[in-house]
Motif scaffolding. Sequence first.
Motif, PDB file in Angstrom:
ATOM      1  N   SER A 144      51.807  35.736  38.918  1.00 19.61           N
ATOM      2  CA  SER A 144      50.985  35.160  39.984  1.00 19.61           C
ATOM      3  C   SER A 144      50.504  36.283  40.903  1.00 19.61           C
ATOM      4  CB  SER A 144      51.789  34.149  40.817  1.00 19.61           C
ATOM      5  OG  SER A 144      52.372  33.157  40.013  1.00 19.61           O
ATOM      6  N   ARG A 145      49.321  36.100  41.478  1.00 19.12           N
ATOM      7  CA  ARG A 145      48.814  37.037  42.491  1.00 19.12           C
ATOM      8  C   ARG A 145      47.756  36.349  43.338  1.00 19.12           C
ATOM      9  NH1 ARG A 145      44.039  38.366  39.947  1.00 19.12           N
ATOM     10  NH2 ARG A 145      44.133  38.776  37.691  1.00 19.12           N
ATOM     11  N   ALA A 146      47.596  36.836  44.549  1.00 19.71           N
ATOM     12  CA  ALA A 146      46.683  36.226  45.512  1.00 19.71           C
ATOM     13  C   ALA A 146      45.227  36.448  45.110  1.00 19.71           C
ATOM     14  CB  ALA A 146      46.925  36.799  46.904  1.00 19.71           C
ATOM     15  N   VAL A 147      44.384  35.434  45.401  1.00 23.96           N
ATOM     16  CA  VAL A 147      42.944  35.517  45.175  1.00 23.96           C
ATOM     17  C   VAL A 147      42.227  34.823  46.334  1.00 23.96           C
ATOM     18  CG1 VAL A 147      43.073  35.599  42.652  1.00 23.96           C
ATOM     19  CG2 VAL A 147      42.943  33.391  43.812  1.00 23.96           C
ATOM     20  N   GLU A 148      40.917  34.921  46.345  1.00 23.56           N
ATOM     21  CA  GLU A 148      40.078  34.167  47.267  1.00 23.56           C
ATOM     22  C   GLU A 148      39.355  33.089  46.464  1.00 23.56           C
ATOM     23  OE1 GLU A 148      39.722  34.502  50.517  1.00 23.56           O
ATOM     24  OE2 GLU A 148      40.922  36.326  50.818  1.00 23.56           O
ATOM     25  N   HIS A 149      39.337  31.865  46.996  1.00 27.62           N
ATOM     26  CA  HIS A 149      38.644  30.784  46.306  1.00 27.62           C
ATOM     27  C   HIS A 149      37.735  30.060  47.295  1.00 27.62           C
ATOM     28  CE1 HIS A 149      37.863  27.192  43.915  1.00 27.62           C
ATOM     29  NE2 HIS A 149      38.392  27.815  42.870  1.00 27.62           N
ATOM     30  N   PRO A 150      36.459  29.823  46.928  1.00 25.43           N
ATOM     31  CA  PRO A 150      35.520  29.203  47.866  1.00 25.43           C
ATOM     32  C   PRO A 150      35.902  27.783  48.266  1.00 25.43           C
ATOM     33  CG  PRO A 150      34.559  29.358  45.665  1.00 25.43           C
ATOM     34  CD  PRO A 150      35.806  30.171  45.644  1.00 25.43           C
ATOM     35  N   ARG A 179      47.147  37.229  52.187  1.00 26.92           N
ATOM     36  CA  ARG A 179      46.142  37.729  51.255  1.00 26.92           C
ATOM     37  C   ARG A 179      46.703  38.742  50.255  1.00 26.92           C
ATOM     38  NH1 ARG A 179      41.520  35.764  52.871  1.00 26.92           N
ATOM     39  NH2 ARG A 179      41.264  35.110  55.043  1.00 26.92           N
ATOM     40  N   SER A 180      47.906  39.212  50.497  1.00 33.87           N
ATOM     41  CA  SER A 180      48.534  40.154  49.577  1.00 33.87           C
ATOM     42  C   SER A 180      49.819  39.525  49.049  1.00 33.87           C
ATOM     43  CB  SER A 180      48.837  41.478  50.297  1.00 33.87           C
ATOM     44  OG  SER A 180      49.530  42.362  49.442  1.00 33.87           O
ATOM     45  N   TYR A 181      49.821  39.162  47.771  1.00 32.98           N
ATOM     46  CA  TYR A 181      50.965  38.471  47.180  1.00 32.98           C
ATOM     47  C   TYR A 181      50.965  38.696  45.678  1.00 32.98           C
ATOM     48  CZ  TYR A 181      53.293  34.459  44.977  1.00 32.98           C
ATOM     49  OH  TYR A 181      54.067  33.666  44.174  1.00 32.98           O
ATOM     50  N   GLU A 182      52.112  39.088  45.137  1.00 31.78           N
ATOM     51  CA  GLU A 182      52.276  39.271  43.697  1.00 31.78           C
ATOM     52  C   GLU A 182      53.672  38.823  43.298  1.00 31.78           C
ATOM     53  OE1 GLU A 182      51.532  43.246  42.469  1.00 31.78           O
ATOM     54  OE2 GLU A 182      49.379  43.183  42.899  1.00 31.78           O
ATOM     55  N   SER A 183      53.773  38.207  42.132  1.00 33.83           N
ATOM     56  CA  SER A 183      55.064  37.764  41.620  1.00 33.83           C
ATOM     57  C   SER A 183      55.033  37.779  40.099  1.00 33.83           C
ATOM     58  CB  SER A 183      55.394  36.357  42.134  1.00 33.83           C
ATOM     59  OG  SER A 183      56.587  35.868  41.552  1.00 33.83           O
ATOM     60  N   GLN A 184      56.089  38.332  39.492  1.00 40.27           N
ATOM     61  CA  GLN A 184      56.227  38.328  38.036  1.00 40.27           C
ATOM     62  C   GLN A 184      57.655  37.886  37.694  1.00 40.27           C
ATOM     63  OE1 GLN A 184      55.484  41.808  39.293  1.00 40.27           O
ATOM     64  NE2 GLN A 184      53.399  41.112  39.666  1.00 40.27           N
ATOM     65  N   MET A 185      57.770  36.836  36.918  1.00 38.76           N
ATOM     66  CA  MET A 185      59.065  36.330  36.465  1.00 38.76           C
ATOM     67  C   MET A 185      59.115  36.387  34.936  1.00 38.76           C
ATOM     68  SD  MET A 185      62.084  34.726  36.891  1.00 38.76           S
ATOM     69  CE  MET A 185      62.222  33.720  38.388  1.00 38.76           C
TER      70      MET A 185
END
Length: 373
Positions: free
Chosen positions: A250-256, A268-274
């Motif tokens: 998972s990682r952060a994005v921008e969505h309209p 706005r800054s987020y990352e996760s790997q499981m």
Amino acid sequence: ALAAWVAGAAAAGRAGARGGGLLALLANQCRFVTGLRVRRAQQIAQLYGRLYSESSRRVLLGRLWRRLRGRPGHASALMAALAGVFVWDEERIQEEELQRSIDEMKRLEEMSHVFQRSGVERHPPEPKSQREGNEDSGSKEQPWEMVMDKKHFKLWRRPITGTHLYQYRVFGTYTDVTPRQFFNVQLDTEYRKKWDALVIKLEVIERDVVSGSEVLHWVTHFPYPMYSRDYVYVRRYSVDQENNVMVLVSRAVEHPSVPESPEFVRVRSYESQMVIRPHKSFDENGFDYLLTYSDNPQTVFPRYCVSWMVSSGMPDFLEKLHMATLKAKNMEIKVKDYISSKPLETGSEAKATTPSSERKNEGSCGPARIEYA
């Protein structure tokens, strides 16, 4: 002669009047078109002004400009963005991202003797080739520091270069639930609303049938007196039955479709790997997992305070996840089986990126590999 001169002057005057009339008409038309375009631009600016804050607009336009600059077809991508369309070609999670997480798990397994030593206080060293690659690229990463060392739970952290933040890594083991149950509970957004009391909102916004990635909006309580945070992120999972491994990235994005809200602080800054490695199979108790995580919660607290909150909050969350899995197992709570499901079978609340006529071939992955977000 005088009469002829007067007649000529009169004719010249009439011709000049006609020419002046044409110029005036052209000028009026130009003013009309220019005014129309200016008003349209103002309307667009007002619309985005209502949807996004000033900082959001700057971030969105900045990212859009950097991505589209110098690329073929940038005009069409720009129009798609302005029309409120999520550009999956830029944001979907790629195979390489999934494979990097799996490779990291393999590396730790190769050095598993490090975890078996008592009193270990450091992360296993990077392979020589990887260290040389980092040094050559000039982006040498900081070493890992042991934060918590328990029998079935080990937590490290390391500074993120150029920031005041840390990246965290957990290596753990559970023996009383199956990998399939643990994995499904992580992915089931409806069940999480029941077992995670911090969740304010959690919903799927959009899915990509090409890669199986999906965009989610997650709003969660933060400890008092901080405001609640909201995350917009893309996630994708892969289940490799042949190699007996599961991965969720998972990682952060921008969505309209999810503009910033004044009620929450946007992360706005987020990352996760499981990564999950079964001891035997997906349906037998026992597995190891590797979780790598980082985010910027945008707090005004000192670095050590944020580190303490994350270091204490991460074990608490994982134990809640574990207990929710046990509860679902023992009480036979219905949890969606994502491993056996096909794309776009999780409900109609999220919109797909392809027409329904194209869904016939979805879920056609072979029995050795099943992928979905």
